[in-house]
Enzyme design. Structure first.
Site, PDB file in Angstrom:
ATOM      1  N   HIS A 191       0.850  -1.200   0.000  1.00  0.00           N
ATOM      2  CA  HIS A 191       0.000   0.000   0.000  1.00  0.00           C
ATOM      3  C   HIS A 191       0.887   1.252   0.000  1.00  0.00           C
ATOM      4  O   HIS A 191       1.809   1.364   0.789  1.00  0.00           O
ATOM      5  CB  HIS A 191      -0.856  -0.062   1.266  1.00  0.00           C
ATOM      6  CG  HIS A 191      -1.852   1.026   1.414  1.00  0.00           C
ATOM      7  ND1 HIS A 191      -2.036   1.707   2.592  1.00  0.00           N
ATOM      8  CD2 HIS A 191      -2.743   1.549   0.540  1.00  0.00           C
ATOM      9  CE1 HIS A 191      -3.008   2.597   2.456  1.00  0.00           C
ATOM     10  NE2 HIS A 191      -3.449   2.525   1.209  1.00  0.00           N
ATOM     11  N   GLU A 200       0.746  -0.392  -4.827  1.00  0.00           N
ATOM     12  CA  GLU A 200      -0.317   0.593  -5.082  1.00  0.00           C
ATOM     13  C   GLU A 200       0.222   1.954  -4.725  1.00  0.00           C
ATOM     14  O   GLU A 200       1.032   2.090  -3.793  1.00  0.00           O
ATOM     15  CB  GLU A 200      -1.529   0.267  -4.194  1.00  0.00           C
ATOM     16  CG  GLU A 200      -2.727   1.177  -4.361  1.00  0.00           C
ATOM     17  CD  GLU A 200      -2.806   2.347  -3.382  1.00  0.00           C
ATOM     18  OE1 GLU A 200      -3.755   3.130  -3.494  1.00  0.00           O
ATOM     19  OE2 GLU A 200      -1.908   2.490  -2.513  1.00  0.00           O
ATOM     20  N   HIS A 205      -0.519  11.153  -1.637  1.00  0.00           N
ATOM     21  CA  HIS A 205      -1.861  10.767  -1.191  1.00  0.00           C
ATOM     22  C   HIS A 205      -2.755  11.960  -0.883  1.00  0.00           C
ATOM     23  O   HIS A 205      -3.894  12.042  -1.342  1.00  0.00           O
ATOM     24  CB  HIS A 205      -1.761   9.869   0.045  1.00  0.00           C
ATOM     25  CG  HIS A 205      -3.088   9.423   0.561  1.00  0.00           C
ATOM     26  ND1 HIS A 205      -3.836  10.179   1.462  1.00  0.00           N
ATOM     27  CD2 HIS A 205      -3.824   8.323   0.300  1.00  0.00           C
ATOM     28  CE1 HIS A 205      -4.956   9.552   1.728  1.00  0.00           C
ATOM     29  NE2 HIS A 205      -4.981   8.418   1.047  1.00  0.00           N
ATOM     30  N   GLU A 234      -3.668   4.441  -8.358  1.00  0.00           N
ATOM     31  CA  GLU A 234      -4.938   5.019  -7.894  1.00  0.00           C
ATOM     32  C   GLU A 234      -5.017   6.461  -8.372  1.00  0.00           C
ATOM     33  O   GLU A 234      -4.173   7.288  -8.039  1.00  0.00           O
ATOM     34  CB  GLU A 234      -5.057   4.957  -6.366  1.00  0.00           C
ATOM     35  CG  GLU A 234      -6.421   5.511  -5.955  1.00  0.00           C
ATOM     36  CD  GLU A 234      -6.630   5.667  -4.456  1.00  0.00           C
ATOM     37  OE1 GLU A 234      -5.963   4.988  -3.652  1.00  0.00           O
ATOM     38  OE2 GLU A 234      -7.494   6.496  -4.104  1.00  0.00           O
TER      39      GLU A 234
HETATM   40  O1  G3P Z   1      -6.247   1.783  -3.256  1.00  0.00           O
HETATM   41  C1  G3P Z   1      -6.448   1.319  -1.979  1.00  0.00           C
HETATM   42  C2  G3P Z   1      -6.250   2.408  -0.945  1.00  0.00           C
HETATM   43  O2  G3P Z   1      -5.050   3.067  -1.233  1.00  0.00           O
HETATM   44  C3  G3P Z   1      -7.379   3.397  -0.918  1.00  0.00           C
HETATM   45  O3  G3P Z   1      -7.272   4.295   0.138  1.00  0.00           O
HETATM   46  O4  G3P Z   1      -6.767   6.485   1.108  1.00  0.00           O
HETATM   47  O5  G3P Z   1      -5.010   4.747   1.096  1.00  0.00           O
HETATM   48  O6  G3P Z   1      -5.663   5.850  -1.018  1.00  0.00           O
HETATM   49  P1  G3P Z   1      -6.130   5.382   0.330  1.00  0.00           P
HETATM   50 MG    MG Z   2      -4.402   4.747  -2.421  1.00  0.00          MG
END
Ligand code: G3P
Ligand code: MG
Length: 239
Positions: A9, A36, A51, A111
């Site tokens: 992540h 990701e 983010h 993302e």
């Molecule tokens: O893509 C999964 C996750 O990254 C979504 O939440 O807030 O960590 O981008 P966030």
């Molecule tokens: Mg994310």
């Protein structure tokens, strides 16, 4: 879609500064096959990897990402706030991250993380940059508009719809996004929702899962992949 089971992540998870090249290198060294990260537009329209819509939490910068050109963004320190050992780690552009993923052989979930009001342009630009990458990748977003714009720009890139709790109208939203998979919060996932998604034959990936036993339970229920801040909990052969 052939998912890696364990997806680091925000690049390297909690073990490295989030959304950095250092995170990717660490993920690869741990044996991760997939990562990701979050892509947003800087003021000059160049996609960068971060983010939050603001710079303070993860970088040495101040203010909004959308208020800073990418040439200044890449000069920010994106490592020191995580740990002094990572001080000087640059804030990366999307192209830099995609290039390193391809070099390291990492499958990438990009993302699309638009600043408010920038859903369409962010979807379009991120898809265009992603399409130039030679690596394997999947686009995702919480924004149906961003996914639709990405689909118009580059139809052939696979897309996943991101949700927290699976909404009652998940299938309509998935169809509207022309997405092939659903990414949902593990914490908000009900057994009924999980069964409905599985029964429809839609691949489901869950964030953010930082325990082996929880991941094991989700895999046993048919979840394809988990996003984790702790990829070190798995051996390379398990990922
Ligand atoms: O893509 C999964 C996750 O990254 C979504 O939440 O807030 O960590 O981008 P966030
Ligand atoms: Mg994310």
């Amino acid at each position: 879609m052939d998912y890696p089971r364990i997806i680091a992540h925000r690049c390297g998870g909690a073990l490295a500064p989030e959304n950095t090249l250092a995170g990717l290198r660490l993920a690869a060294r741990l044996g991760c096959r997939g990562v990701e990260f979050d892509a947003m537009l800087a003021a000059d329209g160049v996609p960068v990897v971060i983010h939050d819509e603001t710079l303070e939490r993860t970088t040495s910068g101040r203010g909004r990402v959308v208020g800073m050109d990418s040439t200044r963004f890449v000069q920010l320190d994106a490592g020191g706030r995580h740990h002094p050992a990572f001080a000087g780690e640059p804030a990366p552009t999307l192209d830099e991250v995609l290039r390193l993923c391809a070099t390291l052989g990492l499958w990438a979930n990009v993302e699309i993380k638009p600043s408010v009001g920038q859903e369409v342009v962010t979807g379009r630009v991120v898809a265009r940059h992603a399409a130039r990458s030679p690596g394997k990748l999947l686009l995702s977003s919480f924004s149906v508009e961003a996914l639709q714009a990405a689909a118009v720009e580059v139809a052939q890139l696979p897309r996943a719809l991101l949700v927290e709790a699976v909404p009652a109208d998940w299938q309509q939203r998935l169809n509207a996004s022309d997405a092939i998979a659903l990414h949902a919060s593990a914490r908000a996932l009900s057994d009924e929702a999980l069964q409905a998604v599985r029964a429809a034959g839609i691949p489901l990936a869950c964030y953010t899962v930082n325990r082996r036993d929880e991941a094991g339970r989700l895999f046993a229920l048919g979840v394809s992949a988990v996003f984790t801040d702790r990829p070190d909990l798995w051996a390379a052969a398990e990922m």
